[in-house]
Design a protein around this motif. Structure first.
Motif, PDB file in Angstrom:
ATOM      1  N   ARG A  14      15.060  24.889 -52.697  1.00 29.24           N
ATOM      2  CA  ARG A  14      14.516  26.254 -52.481  1.00 29.24           C
ATOM      3  C   ARG A  14      13.099  26.887 -53.380  1.00 29.24           C
ATOM      4  N   THR A  15      13.752  26.535 -54.706  1.00 29.70           N
ATOM      5  CA  THR A  15      12.719  27.058 -55.829  1.00 29.70           C
ATOM      6  C   THR A  15      11.482  26.343 -55.720  1.00 29.70           C
ATOM      7  N   PHE A  16      11.912  24.986 -55.525  1.00 31.60           N
ATOM      8  CA  PHE A  16      10.691  23.910 -55.669  1.00 31.60           C
ATOM      9  C   PHE A  16       9.644  24.229 -54.470  1.00 31.60           C
ATOM     10  N   ARG A  17      10.276  24.474 -53.273  1.00 29.01           N
ATOM     11  CA  ARG A  17       9.538  24.947 -51.838  1.00 29.01           C
ATOM     12  C   ARG A  17       8.640  25.924 -52.271  1.00 29.01           C
ATOM     13  N   THR A  18       9.376  26.965 -52.924  1.00 27.83           N
ATOM     14  CA  THR A  18       8.655  28.241 -53.155  1.00 27.83           C
ATOM     15  C   THR A  18       7.337  28.119 -54.138  1.00 27.83           C
ATOM     16  N   LYS A  19       7.949  27.435 -55.161  1.00 33.33           N
ATOM     17  CA  LYS A  19       6.820  26.969 -56.202  1.00 33.33           C
ATOM     18  C   LYS A  19       5.617  26.590 -55.440  1.00 33.33           C
ATOM     19  N   LEU A  20       5.622  25.538 -54.615  1.00 35.78           N
ATOM     20  CA  LEU A  20       4.648  24.975 -53.783  1.00 35.78           C
ATOM     21  C   LEU A  20       4.004  25.865 -52.756  1.00 35.78           C
ATOM     22  N   LYS A  21       4.511  27.206 -52.643  1.00 34.73           N
ATOM     23  CA  LYS A  21       4.252  28.306 -51.442  1.00 34.73           C
ATOM     24  C   LYS A  21       4.044  27.666 -50.195  1.00 34.73           C
ATOM     25  N   LEU A  22       5.196  26.887 -49.950  1.00 31.36           N
ATOM     26  CA  LEU A  22       5.258  26.444 -48.424  1.00 31.36           C
ATOM     27  C   LEU A  22       6.272  26.908 -47.662  1.00 31.36           C
ATOM     28  N   SER A  23       6.051  27.174 -46.363  1.00 29.89           N
ATOM     29  CA  SER A  23       7.219  27.575 -45.589  1.00 29.89           C
ATOM     30  C   SER A  23       8.172  26.562 -45.358  1.00 29.89           C
ATOM     31  N   GLN A  24       9.340  26.785 -44.861  1.00 30.87           N
ATOM     32  CA  GLN A  24      10.241  25.482 -44.427  1.00 30.87           C
ATOM     33  C   GLN A  24       9.617  24.592 -43.631  1.00 30.87           C
ATOM     34  N   ALA A  25       9.004  25.003 -42.749  1.00 30.66           N
ATOM     35  CA  ALA A  25       8.212  24.155 -41.750  1.00 30.66           C
ATOM     36  C   ALA A  25       7.146  23.265 -42.443  1.00 30.66           C
ATOM     37  N   LYS A  26       6.356  23.818 -43.102  1.00 34.64           N
ATOM     38  CA  LYS A  26       5.310  22.967 -43.992  1.00 34.64           C
ATOM     39  C   LYS A  26       5.973  21.908 -44.984  1.00 34.64           C
ATOM     40  N   PHE A  27       6.964  22.407 -45.708  1.00 35.87           N
ATOM     41  CA  PHE A  27       7.536  21.681 -46.564  1.00 35.87           C
ATOM     42  C   PHE A  27       8.373  20.339 -45.976  1.00 35.87           C
ATOM     43  N   GLY A  28       8.709  20.579 -44.748  1.00 36.32           N
ATOM     44  CA  GLY A  28       9.528  19.887 -44.147  1.00 36.32           C
ATOM     45  C   GLY A  28       8.324  18.845 -43.548  1.00 36.32           C
ATOM     46  N   GLU A  29       7.209  19.085 -43.281  1.00 40.43           N
ATOM     47  CA  GLU A  29       6.205  18.160 -42.971  1.00 40.43           C
ATOM     48  C   GLU A  29       5.621  17.266 -44.010  1.00 40.43           C
ATOM     49  N   LEU A  30       5.468  17.919 -45.143  1.00 41.17           N
ATOM     50  CA  LEU A  30       5.343  17.147 -46.519  1.00 41.17           C
ATOM     51  C   LEU A  30       6.107  16.148 -46.713  1.00 41.17           C
ATOM     52  N   VAL A  31       7.560  16.354 -46.264  1.00 46.15           N
ATOM     53  CA  VAL A  31       8.458  15.379 -47.059  1.00 46.15           C
ATOM     54  C   VAL A  31       9.017  14.655 -45.678  1.00 46.15           C
ATOM     55  N   GLY A  32       8.429  14.657 -44.510  1.00 48.52           N
ATOM     56  CA  GLY A  32       8.587  13.903 -43.401  1.00 48.52           C
ATOM     57  C   GLY A  32       9.856  14.327 -42.559  1.00 48.52           C
ATOM     58  N   THR A  33      10.229  15.367 -42.623  1.00 47.60           N
ATOM     59  CA  THR A  33      11.478  15.989 -41.573  1.00 47.60           C
ATOM     60  C   THR A  33      10.935  17.420 -41.053  1.00 47.60           C
ATOM     61  N   SER A  34      11.960  17.890 -40.448  1.00 46.18           N
ATOM     62  CA  SER A  34      11.965  19.247 -39.692  1.00 46.18           C
ATOM     63  C   SER A  34      12.040  20.202 -40.757  1.00 46.18           C
ATOM     64  N   GLY A  35      11.581  21.588 -40.416  1.00 49.22           N
ATOM     65  CA  GLY A  35      11.701  22.761 -41.155  1.00 49.22           C
ATOM     66  C   GLY A  35      13.156  23.048 -40.666  1.00 49.22           C
ATOM     67  N   ASN A  36      13.765  22.768 -39.835  1.00 51.05           N
ATOM     68  CA  ASN A  36      15.242  23.106 -39.584  1.00 51.05           C
ATOM     69  C   ASN A  36      16.178  22.316 -40.712  1.00 51.05           C
TER      70      ASN A  36
END
Length: 78
Positions: A14-36
């Motif tokens: 969670r901390t890493f994702r928020t540091k990147l300023k990404l939503s769960q959905a966008k972070f999921g796209e970045l790492v090749g998985t779903s926001g869920n």
């Protein structure tokens, strides 16, 4: 020197994702998985597999190198 792979707890993800300023959905796209799936990781319902841990370590390392390099050698892209 051998660096050990970070375990990536729910709070670290969670901390890493928020540091990147990404939503769960966008972070999921970045790492090749779903926001869920990211949602489930951050809640602690799931634990990241080895492949995801490797990818997160790589992204984190690149981000650190980018932050170090911006002051000396101009901007680098992640």
């Amino acid at each position: 020197m051998i660096k050990l792979m970070k375990n990536w707890t729910k709070d670290e993800i969670r901390t890493f994702r928020t540091k990147l300023k990404l939503s769960q959905a966008k972070f999921g796209e970045l790492v090749g998985t779903s926001g869920n799936y990211i949602f489930m990781l951050e809640r602690g319902d799931r634990k990241p597999g080895k492949t995801l841990k490797i990818l997160l370590n790589y992204i984190e390392r690149e981000l650190v190198e980018k932050e170090k390099g911006e002051g000396k050698h101009g901007k680098r892209h992640l």
